[in-house]
Enzyme design. Structure first.
Site, mmCIF file in Angstrom:
data_model
loop_
_atom_site.group_PDB
_atom_site.id
_atom_site.type_symbol
_atom_site.label_atom_id
_atom_site.label_comp_id
_atom_site.label_asym_id
_atom_site.label_seq_id
_atom_site.Cartn_x
_atom_site.Cartn_y
_atom_site.Cartn_z
ATOM 1 N N GLY A 68 33.504 77.764 -24.887
ATOM 2 C CA GLY A 68 33.489 77.980 -23.421
ATOM 3 C C GLY A 68 33.664 76.898 -22.642
ATOM 4 N N GLY A 117 32.569 79.835 -28.433
ATOM 5 C CA GLY A 117 32.584 80.902 -27.803
ATOM 6 C C GLY A 117 33.821 81.628 -28.340
ATOM 7 N N GLU A 140 28.588 72.683 -32.173
ATOM 8 C CA GLU A 140 27.655 72.453 -31.072
ATOM 9 C C GLU A 140 26.805 71.153 -31.245
ATOM 10 O OE1 GLU A 140 29.128 76.437 -30.541
ATOM 11 O OE2 GLU A 140 28.502 75.442 -32.262
ATOM 12 N N ASP A 148 25.487 78.937 -30.489
ATOM 13 C CA ASP A 148 25.048 80.292 -29.554
ATOM 14 C C ASP A 148 25.977 81.537 -30.096
ATOM 15 O OD1 ASP A 148 27.155 79.172 -28.238
ATOM 16 O OD2 ASP A 148 26.367 79.617 -26.372
#
Length: 358
Positions: A68, A117, A140, A148
């Site tokens: 992301g 992402g 992350e 996530d």
């Protein structure tokens, strides 16, 4: 056909519809606009009888997607109220669930870098194709965040301690290990992707795979399973580090040293998230959990500091707070999983909820 800002290119060739992420200078990092456009395209193609297969790829030579737009999240956490990130994740996580349930073959070309992402828009697809150039990771914890986009669901289902190892360290893996860990299904040589995609326009996916699929390069994790499984069975991050250091092997020791550079809070929350994810019954329930964790991370100091150190200033010297594992309490960790009330993502809920304000 393309999106108004050309960050997602759409076209149809024969029986296949194509999504191309088109931010090559940013390694195709996802923006909110891109997420919405992908969702709109999937909606349109689902009911289009001329479209039998959907293919997603990345523009440029470097990879599918690096994740992301973490700079935007950093700025929102540092200077804003978190609403922009909440809205982005709300739509991104719903897209991840949509991909997992898509009724037509969804072919993800995981060539080159596929991280964060990027795993979310590929790892939940029905046909996940890696190449000898693939570098797959959920990195992350190195920026003070927690896996996530359904990453804890995917890694929670990997064999033995492999998923925990990848989630905590953020290690990059190649094609063979991606197949071993359940993050990919098929390996096609990078040089053959053009011919493979051309065949998808004219034939079913399985027929195209039969022409082009090859044995993947040998991975590294299978030979390390014994110590990975034993060490990551520890009941806490502290115990995992102790087991890695006590193992005696060079790679295990280096792994422990890597863990000690990551955000202590992110490590503990990630371990708890993985273990909770294994007990949850669906991807949707795990995404609901990840949404709670992600919003909590916006309010914690390590995300802003981690992005600053790794991506903005690039001094690679984050000052985590708390600085050590022993200072992160069980109550600190539990706070990341606190219910959000009417702000829940609500994918596993029996009724729709109002999305966050944009």
């Amino acid at each position: 056909m393309s999106s108004p800002d050309d960050t997602v290119l759409l076209h149809t060739t024969g029986r296949a519809a194509h999504l191309t992420l088109n931010r090559p200078k940013a390694l195709n990092a996802l923006t909110h606009t891109m997420v919405l456009r992908i969702g709109e395209a999937l909606d349109a193609w689902e009911t289009d009888p001329a479209v039998e297969t959907v293919v997603i790829s990345g523009a440029g030579e470097r990879g599918l997607c690096a994740g992301g737009d973490i700079r935007a999240v950093h700025d929102d956490a540092r200077d804003g109220d978190g609403s922009a990130s909440a809205a982005f994740w709300y739509d991104e996580y719903r897209l991840n669930a949509r991909i997992a349930r898509y009724p037509k073959p969804y072919v993800a070309l995981m060539d080159g870098i596929v991280m964060g992402g990027g795993v979310g828009i590929s790892g939940h697809g029905s046909v996940r194709v890696v190449t000898e150039r693939s570098r797959v990771a959920m990195p992350e914890t190195g920026i003070g965040f927690v896996p996530d986009v359904g990453g804890t669901w995917l890694l929670g289902r990997a064999p033995g301690g492999l998923g925990t190892h990848l989630a905590l360290t953020g290690a990059q893996i190649g094609a063979g290990d991606a197949l071993l860990c359940g993050l990919a299904d098929h390996c096609v040589p990078s040089a053959a992707l053009g011919a493979f995609v051309a065949d998808l326009a004219a034939m079913p996916v399985q027929d195209a795979l039969a022409r082009h699929e090859r044995t993947p390069p040998e991975g590294e994790l299978a030979a390390r399973r014994e110590w990975i499984d034993a060490c990551y069975a520890g009941g806490s991050v502290e115990e995992i580090v102790e087991r890695l250091l006590a193992h005696g092997g060079t790679v295990a020791k280096e792994t422990a040293e890597t863990l000690l550079t990551r955000s202590p809070t992110a490590l503990k929350v990630t371990l708890e998230a993985l273990r909770r994810a294994r007990r949850l019954g669906s991807l949707e329930a795990v995404l609901d959990q990840e949404y709670r964790v992600s919003l909590a991370a916006l309010r914690a100091p390590d995300l802003v500091e981690g992005v600053r150190a790794q991506i903005i200033d690039k001094d690679r010297a984050p000052r985590w707070s708390p600085a050590g594992l022993a200072e992160v309490t069980d109550a600190d960790v539990a706070g990341f999983f606190a219910p959000l009330g009417d702000r829940e993502l609500g994918l596993a809920a029996p009724h729709p909820l109002t999305p966050p304000a944009r």
